[in-house]
Design an enzyme around this catalytic site. Structure first.
Site, PDB file in Angstrom:
ATOM      1  N   ASP A 152       0.752  -1.135  -0.065  1.00  0.00           N
ATOM      2  CA  ASP A 152      -0.078  -0.108   0.139  1.00  0.00           C
ATOM      3  C   ASP A 152       0.793   1.285  -0.261  1.00  0.00           C
ATOM      4  O   ASP A 152       1.704   1.536   1.017  1.00  0.00           O
ATOM      5  CB  ASP A 152      -0.917  -0.127   1.262  1.00  0.00           C
ATOM      6  CG  ASP A 152      -2.028   0.860   1.012  1.00  0.00           C
ATOM      7  OD1 ASP A 152      -2.115   1.941   0.396  1.00  0.00           O
ATOM      8  OD2 ASP A 152      -2.948   0.518   1.678  1.00  0.00           O
ATOM      9  N   ASP A 153       0.711   2.360  -1.172  1.00  0.00           N
ATOM     10  CA  ASP A 153       1.225   3.384  -1.113  1.00  0.00           C
ATOM     11  C   ASP A 153       2.881   3.316  -1.128  1.00  0.00           C
ATOM     12  O   ASP A 153       3.478   4.219  -0.588  1.00  0.00           O
ATOM     13  CB  ASP A 153       1.024   4.307   0.182  1.00  0.00           C
ATOM     14  CG  ASP A 153      -0.514   4.512   0.154  1.00  0.00           C
ATOM     15  OD1 ASP A 153      -1.219   4.374  -0.813  1.00  0.00           O
ATOM     16  OD2 ASP A 153      -0.818   5.066   1.194  1.00  0.00           O
ATOM     17  N   CYS A 162      -6.275   4.031  -4.137  1.00  0.00           N
ATOM     18  CA  CYS A 162      -6.048   2.594  -3.916  1.00  0.00           C
ATOM     19  C   CYS A 162      -7.265   1.606  -4.471  1.00  0.00           C
ATOM     20  O   CYS A 162      -7.265   0.590  -4.963  1.00  0.00           O
ATOM     21  CB  CYS A 162      -5.965   2.597  -2.201  1.00  0.00           C
ATOM     22  SG  CYS A 162      -7.168   3.655  -1.354  1.00  0.00           S
ATOM     23  N   ARG A 173      -7.182  -1.573  -6.753  1.00  0.00           N
ATOM     24  CA  ARG A 173      -7.338  -2.905  -6.238  1.00  0.00           C
ATOM     25  C   ARG A 173      -8.375  -3.639  -7.216  1.00  0.00           C
ATOM     26  O   ARG A 173      -8.651  -4.726  -7.503  1.00  0.00           O
ATOM     27  CB  ARG A 173      -7.982  -2.653  -4.982  1.00  0.00           C
ATOM     28  CG  ARG A 173      -6.933  -2.534  -4.016  1.00  0.00           C
ATOM     29  CD  ARG A 173      -7.351  -1.823  -2.499  1.00  0.00           C
ATOM     30  NE  ARG A 173      -6.072  -1.100  -2.036  1.00  0.00           N
ATOM     31  CZ  ARG A 173      -5.167  -1.886  -1.309  1.00  0.00           C
ATOM     32  NH1 ARG A 173      -5.555  -3.209  -0.824  1.00  0.00           N
ATOM     33  NH2 ARG A 173      -4.033  -1.264  -0.631  1.00  0.00           N
ATOM     34  N   LYS A 217      -6.360  -5.547   3.390  1.00  0.00           N
ATOM     35  CA  LYS A 217      -7.195  -4.506   2.951  1.00  0.00           C
ATOM     36  C   LYS A 217      -8.095  -4.724   1.776  1.00  0.00           C
ATOM     37  O   LYS A 217      -7.566  -5.069   0.707  1.00  0.00           O
ATOM     38  CB  LYS A 217      -6.463  -3.368   2.627  1.00  0.00           C
ATOM     39  CG  LYS A 217      -7.063  -2.004   2.583  1.00  0.00           C
ATOM     40  CD  LYS A 217      -6.085  -0.800   2.005  1.00  0.00           C
ATOM     41  CE  LYS A 217      -6.828   0.351   1.374  1.00  0.00           C
ATOM     42  NZ  LYS A 217      -5.575   1.436   1.379  1.00  0.00           N
ATOM     43  N   HIS A 264     -11.399  -2.444   0.872  1.00  0.00           N
ATOM     44  CA  HIS A 264     -11.755  -1.188   0.697  1.00  0.00           C
ATOM     45  C   HIS A 264     -12.591  -1.077  -0.640  1.00  0.00           C
ATOM     46  O   HIS A 264     -12.662  -0.245  -1.332  1.00  0.00           O
ATOM     47  CB  HIS A 264     -10.476  -0.307   0.438  1.00  0.00           C
ATOM     48  CG  HIS A 264     -10.700   1.212   0.293  1.00  0.00           C
ATOM     49  ND1 HIS A 264      -9.984   2.037  -0.013  1.00  0.00           N
ATOM     50  CD2 HIS A 264     -11.776   1.832   0.962  1.00  0.00           C
ATOM     51  CE1 HIS A 264     -10.506   3.348   0.389  1.00  0.00           C
ATOM     52  NE2 HIS A 264     -11.528   3.018   0.933  1.00  0.00           N
ATOM     53  N   HIS A 309       0.708   2.523   4.078  1.00  0.00           N
ATOM     54  CA  HIS A 309      -0.252   3.336   4.354  1.00  0.00           C
ATOM     55  C   HIS A 309      -0.171   4.177   5.744  1.00  0.00           C
ATOM     56  O   HIS A 309       0.247   3.346   6.888  1.00  0.00           O
ATOM     57  CB  HIS A 309      -1.666   2.506   4.147  1.00  0.00           C
ATOM     58  CG  HIS A 309      -2.713   3.689   3.936  1.00  0.00           C
ATOM     59  ND1 HIS A 309      -3.381   4.175   4.772  1.00  0.00           N
ATOM     60  CD2 HIS A 309      -3.450   4.067   2.900  1.00  0.00           C
ATOM     61  CE1 HIS A 309      -4.461   5.050   4.605  1.00  0.00           C
ATOM     62  NE2 HIS A 309      -4.505   4.831   3.093  1.00  0.00           N
ATOM     63  N   ASP A 350      -0.308  -0.374  -4.733  1.00  0.00           N
ATOM     64  CA  ASP A 350      -1.497  -0.138  -5.568  1.00  0.00           C
ATOM     65  C   ASP A 350      -1.335   1.292  -5.995  1.00  0.00           C
ATOM     66  O   ASP A 350      -2.128   1.897  -6.709  1.00  0.00           O
ATOM     67  CB  ASP A 350      -2.836   0.049  -4.258  1.00  0.00           C
ATOM     68  CG  ASP A 350      -2.352   0.921  -3.082  1.00  0.00           C
ATOM     69  OD1 ASP A 350      -1.175   1.166  -2.826  1.00  0.00           O
ATOM     70  OD2 ASP A 350      -3.214   1.018  -2.236  1.00  0.00           O
ATOM     71  N   ASN A 351      -0.496   2.162  -5.616  1.00  0.00           N
ATOM     72  CA  ASN A 351      -0.242   3.583  -6.188  1.00  0.00           C
ATOM     73  C   ASN A 351       0.951   4.365  -5.582  1.00  0.00           C
ATOM     74  O   ASN A 351       1.843   3.439  -4.684  1.00  0.00           O
ATOM     75  CB  ASN A 351      -1.434   4.632  -5.833  1.00  0.00           C
ATOM     76  CG  ASN A 351      -2.067   4.511  -4.321  1.00  0.00           C
ATOM     77  OD1 ASN A 351      -3.025   3.997  -4.100  1.00  0.00           O
ATOM     78  ND2 ASN A 351      -0.859   4.704  -3.343  1.00  0.00           N
ATOM     79  N   LYS A 399       0.783  10.121  -4.719  1.00  0.00           N
ATOM     80  CA  LYS A 399      -0.377   9.446  -4.872  1.00  0.00           C
ATOM     81  C   LYS A 399      -1.523  10.630  -4.790  1.00  0.00           C
ATOM     82  O   LYS A 399      -1.250  11.834  -4.735  1.00  0.00           O
ATOM     83  CB  LYS A 399      -0.655   8.855  -3.346  1.00  0.00           C
ATOM     84  CG  LYS A 399      -2.072   8.509  -3.096  1.00  0.00           C
ATOM     85  CD  LYS A 399      -2.137   7.609  -1.879  1.00  0.00           C
ATOM     86  CE  LYS A 399      -3.395   7.154  -1.267  1.00  0.00           C
ATOM     87  NZ  LYS A 399      -3.499   6.541  -0.094  1.00  0.00           N
TER      88      LYS A 399
END
Length: 620
Positions: free
Chosen positions: A49-50, A87, A91, A149, A151, A250, A356-357, A411
Site C-alpha cells: 500500500d502506497d 487505492c 484494487r 485491505k 476497501h 499506508h 496500489d499507487n 499518490k
C-alpha cells in the site's frame, strides 16, 4: 469472424466438458485429483500500500527487503508498469482486469463528490457481472483466500470478498487503519471495520497488521489442506490463490522498533538529498535514461535546511519508521515463503508483487482541528516512541515527493509519481533475473496470471461485445504480459494503442512515447499537458505548445475513452483535499451525532440555567 466465433464457442464447450470431467474426478478419486488440477501452480498476490517504484529494494530502495529481492532475482521485474493513483480503483482493476469505471469503483468514497453518488460506475462496490481473479480461479478448481485491505464495500454481504469468489477472507473495508489495534486512523471512520467472511470480526490482542495478514493466510491454506475428510481427497490437493493486501506503508506508518532502528541516520540529510540520490540511482539502474531531467518538488513544500533541529529529528524518524514498516512486511512475507517451502510448495507457487499507487503525501498531523481527535483516540506524535503502539504519524508531502523520485508528484495525482510502481512476477513459467521495460497496466495482472497458468478466461474480449449487454457481459480491458515475460514479444502495447487512467478528475493517457496528463488542485492546475515520457520521464517539459496537433489528438482520444467507459464530468471547482475534508466532516457528524446532540442539549440547558439565575437577580 464467424469462423473465429465458432472456434471460440467450440473452445468454451470443450473447457466446460473438461471442467465437468474434472469435477467428477475430484469427487470420486480416492488418493488425490486429476493431475491437471493438483499439479497447477499456487498463486500468491502481494499488494503493498502506497509504495512508489523506488521504495522497493529490487528497484533501488533503502529498506531491507531480502524476500522480495529474492523473488525479483528469481523472476521478472517490470519498470514501466502503471496503476491508478488511488487505492480502491487500483484494487478493483488488479482483481478484475477491468477498467475501474466498469467495475463500479471509479474512485474512493473518501473523495467522491455528491454529484457522482450512485452514478453508473460510481457505486463504490463491485457491480453485477464483474468477475474477480478469485471467481476465475475457483471455477478452474482453485481454493481462494484473501487477507488484508479490501476497501471495496461492506454495506451488505454481497459487497464482501466472500461474494466475489473468495472461499475465506479476513479483511479491512477502509482506506486504512491502525496497525497495532482495532481502531481508525482518521475521523472519516467510526472504527476499523474488519470482517471475517460475512461477519464483523475482532482482532487479537497481539495484532500487528503484517504479521496477522500472513498468520491468517497460513491458517486458511493449512485449514484447506488438513480439515478435509478424508485427508487425501481431491479438495485437499487443490491449488490455492492467496491474495495478501498489506497495510504497509499506508498511514499510519507503524513498525516494531527492532525494524525501525535499522535505519538510524539513513535519512538525516533530508528529502532533497534523498530525491537526488534516487534520481541518480534510477539512471544507474536503467529506470530512466542517463541525464533525464528531474522535476522540481511541488511549490509550497518546505526546505529541509529551514526546519529546526527538532523538526529534522522528527521527520528523519518518520522515514525510519516508513522503511522499518517495509522491512517488517518483507520479514513476514519471508515467513509465508518458508512455510510453503517446508511443505514442498514454494517452487510450485507463482508470486505477483506490486503496489496500489505511489507514496502518500497527506501529513495527517498538520490537518486543522486534528489535535482534539488525536486526544480522543489516545494517539501521540512523540519522536521517542514513533511507530509503536499509540503512535500516529505520516511522512508528509516532502518525503512523498522524494520517495516518488525520479517521477513527479505522488499518490492522488496522475503524474508518474502517483502511478508508476513496482511489479514482479516470480515462479513457474517465469524466467529468472529478467528486467522488462515495456509498458504494463494494472488491468494486465489478471489476464497475465491466467496466461501463465495456461487457463482460459470466462469473459469475451472487449472488442467482441458491447459494454451494456447486461450483467454477464463485463469484459476484460487488460492484456496478458505473458508474451513479454516469456520473451516471445518485446511489447504488450503498440505505438498506436491508447491506455488511459482517470480517478477523481486526474487523468493520464498514454500513446507510444507520449503521455497526456491533467491534475487538479491543490498540486495540479487543471491544465492539459503533454510529455514525451521516454526522454522526459520526470514530466518536466510540457510539449503542448510545441505539438498542438498531437495535444488535440490525444485529448480527443481521452474524450473517446471517457464516453466509452462512463467517466463522469468532474464538478466545477472540485478539489481532492477539500472534498476529503467535506466528506470527513459529514461522516464525523454522522458517526458522532449522538454525542454532539447530548453535548448541545447540555450546553443549551447550561445557558438556560445561567439565564434563569441572572433573571432572578435582576428581578430580585
Amino acid at each position: 469472424m464467424r469462423v473465429m466465433k465458432t472456434v471460440q464457442l467450440f473452445s468454451c464447450l470443450m473447457w466446460a466438458a473438461l471442467t465437468s470431467v474434472t469435477a467428477v474426478a475430484e469427487t470420486t478419486a480416492e488418493d488425490g485429483v486429476a493431475s491437471d488440477i493438483s499439479s497447477r501452480p499456487n498463486v500468491v498476490i502481494i499488494l503493498v500500500d502506497d509504495a512508489g517504484l523506488m521504495d522497493f529494494e529490487p528497484f533501488g530502495g533503502e529498506a531491507k527487503m531480502p524476500n522480495i529481492q529474492k523473488l525479483a532475482d528469481q523472476g521478472v521485474r517490470f519498470t514501466n508498469y502503471r496503476t491508478s493513483p488511488l487505492c480502491a480503483p487500483s484494487r478493483a482493476m488488479l482483481l478484475t482486469g477491468i477498467d475501474n469505471h466498469l467495475t463500479g469503483i471509479a474512485t474512493i468514497p473518501e473523495v467522491l463528490p455528491k454529484a457522482h453518488e450512485n452514478a453508473p460506475g460510481y457505486s463504490m462496490a463491485l457491480e453485477p457481472g464483474v468477475k474477480t481473479i478469485a471467481d476465475h480461479l475457483r471455477s478452474a478448481g482453485y481454493r481462494t483466500y484473501m487477507t488484508g485491505k479490501w476497501h471495496m464495500g461492506s454495506r451488505t454481504v454481497a459487497e464482501l470478498p466472500i461474494s466475489h469468489g473468495f472461499d475465506r477472507s479476513f479483511i479491512l473495508d477502509a482506506s486504512g487503519a491502525d496497525n497495532w489495534e482495532q481502531k481508525t486512523y482518521i475521523p472519516f471512520y467510526l472504527n476499523a471495520p474488519w470482517f471475517e467472511d460475512d461477519k464483523p470480526a475482532t482482532l487479537p490482542e497481539d495484532f500487528y497488521s503484517s504479521k496477522f495478514i500472513v498468520d491468517k493466510m497460513i491458517d486458511y491454506i493449512d485449514e484447506g489442506r488438513t480439515n478435509t475428510q478424508p485427508v487425501k481427497t481431491a479438495k485437499a490437493q487443490q491449488p490455492f490463490l492467496a491474495y495478501l493486501a498489506f497495510q504497509a506503508i499506508h498511514i499510519p506508518i507503524q513498525a516494531p522498533p527492532e525494524f525501525t532502528q535499522n535505519y538510524a541516520g539513513v535519512f538525516d540529510d533530508g528529502w532533497h538529498a534523498l530525491r537526488l540520490q534516487r534520481w541518480q540511482k534510477a539512471q544507474t539502474l536503467g529506470l530512466i535514461p542517463k541525464d533525464a531531467p528531474l522535476a522540481d518538488m511541488p511549490e509550497g513544500l518546505r526546505d529541509w535546511q529551514a526546519l529546526t533541529d527538532e523538526e529534522r529529528r522528527y521527520y528523519s524518524k518518520t522515514m525510519m519508521v516508513n522503511a522499518g514498516m517495509l522491512e517488517a512486511m518483507d520479514h513476514h512475507i519471508g515467513r509465508l515463503m518458508s512455510w510453503l517451502e517446508s511443505r514442498g510448495e514454494l517452487d510450485n507457487t507463482l508470486f505477483v508483487v506490486t503496489s496500489d499507487n505511489g507514496p502518500e503525501h497527506n501529513d495527517i498531523g498538520s490537518r486543522p482541528g486534528i489535535g482534539l481527535w488525536y486526544a480522543t483516540q489516545n494517539y501521540r506524535r512523540d519522536i521517542a516512541t514513533m511507530g509503536e503502539k499509540g503512535s500516529l504519524v505520516s511522512i508528509g508531502p516532502e518525503w512523498a515527493s522524494a520517495a516518488a523520485a525520479p517521477s513527479k508528484l505522488f499518490k492522488f495525482y496522475s503524474s508518474d509519481g502517483g502511478i508508476r510502481v513496482p511489479l514482479i512476477f516470480s515462479g513457474p513459467n517465469v524466467p529468472a533475473a529478467i528486467t522488462r521495460s515495456s509498458f504494463g497496466m494494472v488491468t494486465d495482472i489478471l489476464p497475465t496470471v491466467m496466461d501463465l497458468l495456461n487457463l482460459p478466461i470466462d469473459s469475451p474480449p472487449l472488442e467482441n461485445q458491447a459494454l451494456d449487454n447486461g450483467p454477464d457481459a463485463v469484459a476484460l480491458t487488460g492484456r496478458s504480459l505473458g508474451p513479454v515475460i516469456r520473451g516471445n514479444s518485446t511489447a504488450t502495447y503498440g505505438p498506436e494503442d491508447v491506455m488511459a487512467i482517470e480517478t477523481a478528475g486526474n487523468v493520464a493517457l498514454f500513446k507510444g512515447a507520449y503521455k497526456l496528463a491533467r491534475n487538479l488542485p491543490p498540486h495540479g492546475d487543471r491544465i492539459w499537458r503533454l510529455y514525451n515520457i521516454e526522454t522526459d520521464p520526470g514530466e518536466t517539459q510540457d510539449l503542448a505548445v510545441e505539438e498542438p496537433q498531437l495535444l488535440q489528438d490525444m485529448k480527443a482520444e481521452y474524450q473517446n475513452y471517457a464516453k466509452t467507459f462512463g467517466v463522469q464530468e468532474i464538478p466545477e471547482g472540485y478539489n481532492l483535499i477539500t472534498q476529503l475534508n467535506i466528506n470527513t466532516a459529514r461522516k464525523y457528524l454522522k458517526n458522532y451525532w449522538l454525542g454532539f446532540g447530548i453535548a448541545g442539549a447540555g450546553l443549551v440547558f447550561l445557558i438556560l440555567l445561567v439565564a434563569r439565575k441572572l433573571l432572578r437577580k435582576l428581578l430580585g
